[in-house]
Structures are given as C-alpha cells and as structure tokens.
Design a protein around this motif. Sequence first.
Motif, PDB file in Angstrom:
ATOM      1  N   LEU A 145      -9.530  -0.047  72.511  1.00 46.37           N
ATOM      2  CA  LEU A 145     -10.847  -0.505  72.090  1.00 46.37           C
ATOM      3  C   LEU A 145     -11.216   0.254  70.843  1.00 46.37           C
ATOM      4  O   LEU A 145     -11.189   1.489  70.814  1.00 46.37           O
ATOM      5  CB  LEU A 145     -11.880  -0.246  73.189  1.00 46.37           C
ATOM      6  N   LEU A 146     -11.533  -0.476  69.775  1.00 46.75           N
ATOM      7  CA  LEU A 146     -11.834   0.132  68.486  1.00 46.75           C
ATOM      8  C   LEU A 146     -13.321   0.031  68.194  1.00 46.75           C
ATOM      9  O   LEU A 146     -13.938  -1.011  68.416  1.00 46.75           O
ATOM     10  CB  LEU A 146     -11.045  -0.553  67.381  1.00 46.75           C
ATOM     11  N   SER A 147     -13.855   1.151  67.678  1.00 47.55           N
ATOM     12  CA  SER A 147     -15.263   1.187  67.261  1.00 47.55           C
ATOM     13  C   SER A 147     -15.316   1.603  65.805  1.00 47.55           C
ATOM     14  O   SER A 147     -14.886   2.704  65.440  1.00 47.55           O
ATOM     15  CB  SER A 147     -16.041   2.177  68.137  1.00 47.55           C
ATOM     16  N   TRP A 148     -15.853   0.733  64.954  1.00 47.06           N
ATOM     17  CA  TRP A 148     -15.925   0.980  63.499  1.00 47.06           C
ATOM     18  C   TRP A 148     -17.374   1.190  63.107  1.00 47.06           C
ATOM     19  O   TRP A 148     -18.245   0.381  63.406  1.00 47.06           O
ATOM     20  CB  TRP A 148     -15.326  -0.204  62.743  1.00 47.06           C
ATOM     21  N   HIS A 149     -17.614   2.319  62.408  1.00 47.32           N
ATOM     22  CA  HIS A 149     -18.954   2.633  61.920  1.00 47.32           C
ATOM     23  C   HIS A 149     -18.860   2.897  60.418  1.00 47.32           C
ATOM     24  O   HIS A 149     -18.366   3.948  59.989  1.00 47.32           O
ATOM     25  CB  HIS A 149     -19.503   3.869  62.621  1.00 47.32           C
ATOM     26  N   PRO A 150     -19.324   1.953  59.589  1.00 49.49           N
ATOM     27  CA  PRO A 150     -19.240   2.170  58.127  1.00 49.49           C
ATOM     28  C   PRO A 150     -20.302   3.157  57.659  1.00 49.49           C
ATOM     29  O   PRO A 150     -21.359   3.310  58.277  1.00 49.49           O
ATOM     30  CB  PRO A 150     -19.487   0.765  57.576  1.00 49.49           C
ATOM     31  N   VAL A 151     -19.979   3.815  56.564  1.00 49.80           N
ATOM     32  CA  VAL A 151     -20.967   4.685  55.932  1.00 49.80           C
ATOM     33  C   VAL A 151     -22.016   3.816  55.263  1.00 49.80           C
ATOM     34  O   VAL A 151     -21.703   2.761  54.702  1.00 49.80           O
ATOM     35  CB  VAL A 151     -20.283   5.618  54.903  1.00 49.80           C
ATOM     36  N   ARG A 152     -23.254   4.245  55.376  1.00 46.27           N
ATOM     37  CA  ARG A 152     -24.344   3.453  54.801  1.00 46.27           C
ATOM     38  C   ARG A 152     -24.113   3.233  53.319  1.00 46.27           C
ATOM     39  O   ARG A 152     -23.724   4.141  52.598  1.00 46.27           O
ATOM     40  CB  ARG A 152     -25.670   4.151  55.034  1.00 46.27           C
ATOM     41  N   ASN A 153     -24.422   1.972  52.925  1.00 44.78           N
ATOM     42  CA  ASN A 153     -24.327   1.552  51.534  1.00 44.78           C
ATOM     43  C   ASN A 153     -22.898   1.584  51.006  1.00 44.78           C
ATOM     44  O   ASN A 153     -22.673   1.654  49.781  1.00 44.78           O
ATOM     45  CB  ASN A 153     -25.220   2.399  50.623  1.00 44.78           C
ATOM     46  N   SER A 154     -21.940   1.553  51.925  1.00 45.04           N
ATOM     47  CA  SER A 154     -20.548   1.524  51.477  1.00 45.04           C
ATOM     48  C   SER A 154     -19.721   0.799  52.521  1.00 45.04           C
ATOM     49  O   SER A 154     -19.731   1.176  53.691  1.00 45.04           O
ATOM     50  CB  SER A 154     -19.989   2.938  51.274  1.00 45.04           C
ATOM     51  N   GLN A 155     -19.004  -0.240  52.095  1.00 49.55           N
ATOM     52  CA  GLN A 155     -18.150  -0.951  53.020  1.00 49.55           C
ATOM     53  C   GLN A 155     -16.708  -0.473  52.958  1.00 49.55           C
ATOM     54  O   GLN A 155     -15.868  -1.015  53.673  1.00 49.55           O
ATOM     55  CB  GLN A 155     -18.184  -2.451  52.698  1.00 49.55           C
ATOM     56  N   HIS A 156     -16.450   0.530  52.141  1.00 49.49           N
ATOM     57  CA  HIS A 156     -15.076   1.020  51.996  1.00 49.49           C
ATOM     58  C   HIS A 156     -14.863   2.347  52.720  1.00 49.49           C
ATOM     59  O   HIS A 156     -13.724   2.801  52.822  1.00 49.49           O
ATOM     60  CB  HIS A 156     -14.720   1.185  50.506  1.00 49.49           C
ATOM     61  N   ASP A 157     -15.958   2.939  53.173  1.00 44.92           N
ATOM     62  CA  ASP A 157     -15.846   4.212  53.851  1.00 44.92           C
ATOM     63  C   ASP A 157     -16.409   4.064  55.280  1.00 44.92           C
ATOM     64  O   ASP A 157     -17.373   3.331  55.522  1.00 44.92           O
ATOM     65  CB  ASP A 157     -16.648   5.301  53.127  1.00 44.92           C
ATOM     66  N   GLY A 158     -15.795   4.815  56.204  1.00 48.07           N
ATOM     67  CA  GLY A 158     -16.314   4.743  57.560  1.00 48.07           C
ATOM     68  C   GLY A 158     -15.507   5.579  58.543  1.00 48.07           C
ATOM     69  O   GLY A 158     -14.523   6.239  58.169  1.00 48.07           O
TER      70      GLY A 158
END
Length: 531
Positions: free
Chosen positions: A149-162
């Motif tokens: 089970l994968l949980s992805w949390h992006p960094v705010r204001n950035s879709q390339h970091d997380g």
Amino acid sequence: MQTAQRILRDYRRRRLIVCVALAVLALLLTLSARYIADRDSNEQRMHAFNQRAVSSLENVLIPLDLASKDAMQLMGLSCEAAQLKMRELVARMQTVRDIGLIKDDIFYCSSIFGPRSIPVDLVQPRLPSPLPLLFLSIDHTLLKGTPILLSWHPVRNSQHDGVLQIINIELLAGFMLEPRRPWVSRAMLNIADSHYEYGKGLLPRITVDQGQVSHELASDVFPFSVTIIGPSSSQLALQNMPTQLPLALILSMLLGYITWLATANRMSFSWEINLGLALNEFEVFCQPLVSSRNLQCVGVELLLRWNNPRQGWISPEVFIPLAEQQNLIAPLTRFVLAETVRNIDIFPKSPDFNIGINIAAIHFHNGEIIEDLRHHWFPAHPIQKLTLELTERDALPDVDLRVIRDLHRMGVDLAIDDFGTGQSSLAYLETLNPNVLKIDKSFTAAIGTDAVNSTVTDIIIALAQRLDIGLVAEGVETPQQAAYLRSHGVNVLQGFLYARPMPLKEFPRWLGGSTPPPRRNGHVIPIVPLR
C-alpha cells in the motif's frame, strides 16, 4: 340430546385443540423470534466486522500523515543526513516498510537502501502527482511481487517533490481483513480500482459466488472501502434454527401445559353451566302430579331443561350429574327456586297443591338450602306446599340431620326420589323422616311384565303404607299401570299418560283442560297424554 361422554369428550377435545394450537403458535413465535434475533445479530456482526476493518486502517493511516510531515522536514538534506531520522520514523510506525524522499522527480533517498537516484515514475508510474495519493501496488524492490500500500504526499506548491511511504499491507490484513466465519468468508480492501483480498493478494475485480452477498463500507476520512462477502444473514439464521428447536419445544410444551391448567375451569362443563345461567339458557319445566282417584292435578314436579345454543338440547340426565360433580347444583337449584317464585301465580292457590323441587344432598351442607329458601321462597309467602325431593344417587346419610329437622319445622316436606334404586336403605326412612316416597319409573314400567320388580313395587307400597308415608308413582304410561297402582293404594301418579313435562307458561292451559274424565261402570277412564 347430548350424552355426558360426548360432552366431556368435546370439551377435552376443544381444550386439547386450544392447548396444541397455543403450543404450536408459541413454537412458531419462538422460532420466528430466534430467527429474527439471529438474523439481526448476524447483520450486526457483519457490520461490526466492516466497521472494525475500516477503523483499523484509518488508525494506521492517520499517523502516516503526521510521519509524512516529519519526513518533509528532511527534504533537501543529504540522504546520509536524513536516513537515520527516516529509520526512526519507520521503527515508530511498525507497519511502514520504507519511506522514500523524491526531489525533482528523482527517488533519491530510501530509509532502507539509503542514497538512490531513480526516476520516481520507474518505481511507480502514477508518480509524481500534485495530489496526495493512496493506492495498491506490487513491491519491485524489497520483497518483490508482494502487495503493498503506497501513500504519496507531495510538497506544497510542488508536484515534483514529495514523500512516498510503502506500507506492509499483508501485515495489516492479518488483523484487519482476516475472515470471521461463518459471517464473513472473504474480506477485501478497495482503493480506487484496485482490490486486495486477505490470503489472495491483488484482484482485478470482485466476484460474489452464488448464494452469498457482499457488504461494502467506505471510510469517511481516506479514499478506501472494505468489502466483505459471506452468506446472507437470513441464510445463517435458518442454518441455526435446528439448534434453537429444543428450547422452542420446551417453551411451547410449557405454554401448552399452562394453558391446559388455565382452561380447566373456563373450558369445562362448569364454565358452560355458569355461562348458561348468565345467558338465561335454562328453562324450568313442570310435570303434573294427578290424584289416582279423581285425576285432578294435585301438584307439579319442577324440572330443569337446557337448550344450549352451542351444544343443542342437553338432557338433565347429563348435565345434572355433571353439575353435581362440579359443585354447581346449588346455583341451578337457586335458579329453579327463583323462577318458581317468579311464576308462583300460575299454580293453584291451595295449601294442598304441592310444588316439588329436586335437591342434591350437598345443598343441605351447612344449612345452605335453608338460607336459599329464606332468600327466595319464604319472602314470596306462597300458599302452596313445597316439597324437596332428594334423589338416591346422592349419599343421603351425609345430609345434615339438623337441617332436616329445621325444614320439617318450617313446613317443608321431604321426598325421596327414585326410591328403590341407587343407595336405598331402610335407615333413610328413620333418619330423614320423609313425607313422600317416589316409586322409580323402572318399577312402574315392570308392572305386569316383570314379576321380580312387581314384587319390589308391592313391598315399597306396603312399607310406605305401614309407615304412613305418602306415595307417588313415576313413569305411569299405560292405563294398566295406573289401574294397578290405584288398586294398591298409590294416591298420586305422574307420567306421560297424563302429561309430559311442559314449560311453566303452558301449565295454566293444561290445567284448564284437565277436567275429571267420565266414568264407566263406576271406574274412572284415564285421560290420554296432552303432549
């Protein structure tokens, strides 16, 4: 006419039908109640399983959000500097297999493998994403081929970091999705279009076998749901019915027995008699007594008749003995007394006219008959003579002798009915001091046909004459019987030859037509029956 055996059999059958019907109804209601209770309980168990599975996974995912925030604080640090902190986070959460840091779409640090430099879309094609994601996949790094089970949390204001968290779903499923038979045979975690079933891994779709049903419950916090599959709650309840049958049978049999006891009075002949009295179903008839000399009516014997709308006409030979057994003969006698007083004006107003009422010996106990006479008979101040007729089927010696003496002092005559049958004893003549003996109709019928009974009749007549006791012959049906009794000194006759029992209201009409018959050669010609 009904027979005693048939009436009692009918009452027993009706009681049995009611008891069996209530027992069967109790059995059905008990089984139905158990069925409904089991069905509802099964539904509650299935719903509770679903709620527990959803709640368990929510309790796992909520700390992941906090852990992802802590991991984001490590973004920008070198992997050597961040790895130790990431391992502490993994150890604290237990269910997390790995935490990865992604910078500029590059998976550059793993809590397990340390520094890495892999494009994140090679690890998971869905990443990177500007939105948080929760999805199921297959592990290609540590335990290859196992579900994760994968949980992805992006960094705010950035879709390339997380931050990427890899969760050991098999470990979670062990306490979250393990089936609870017989209510739950299969349990699945649904995230987006992916499905994970305990013990089977990822599934492309959910199939439900025939005869089973599915229940799905979605989380209110995270984008997932749990589907459980198993037999319907109704099917499980039906399968459990045989285990409920013994208790249901015991309860139904107990209710049937209680009903049998409870209906002993209400569904019995005693209840029928009480109901007949309350509904005025009884009627007083009278049968005239005529003088053997001039055939004038010198009295009547009052008889009780019962036209029961539920049973039809019931013979006195049936209901009188049954009433005596049920201790209800006294209420019937009171009814006769009350009806007699109410219709006293239809009888000739003469102190020589006798009104005979049948009395049971039990009515003499504790002076009960005297109280009833004081309540019903004497307040009317009747001119006619009252005669109480005791039948020999009673245990006459049990009659209270003090009551006998009081009745004689009050001017009430006593007669022994059906004399010569039943419990005949010469001692009765001394203890009861009767005024009248009524010769049973069986002896009257034997006149001219049965030498033995005719001899007994002669003995009874001679005994009464010797003791100066009056005689009444019952059951006179032929002129020959009347002539024989008259020649032997029996002064009063009663039978169908003169009149059948008739309702009280018809007695005045009969009396008006009962003129002395003509004589032939000095002998009276008996009249024919009027009814």
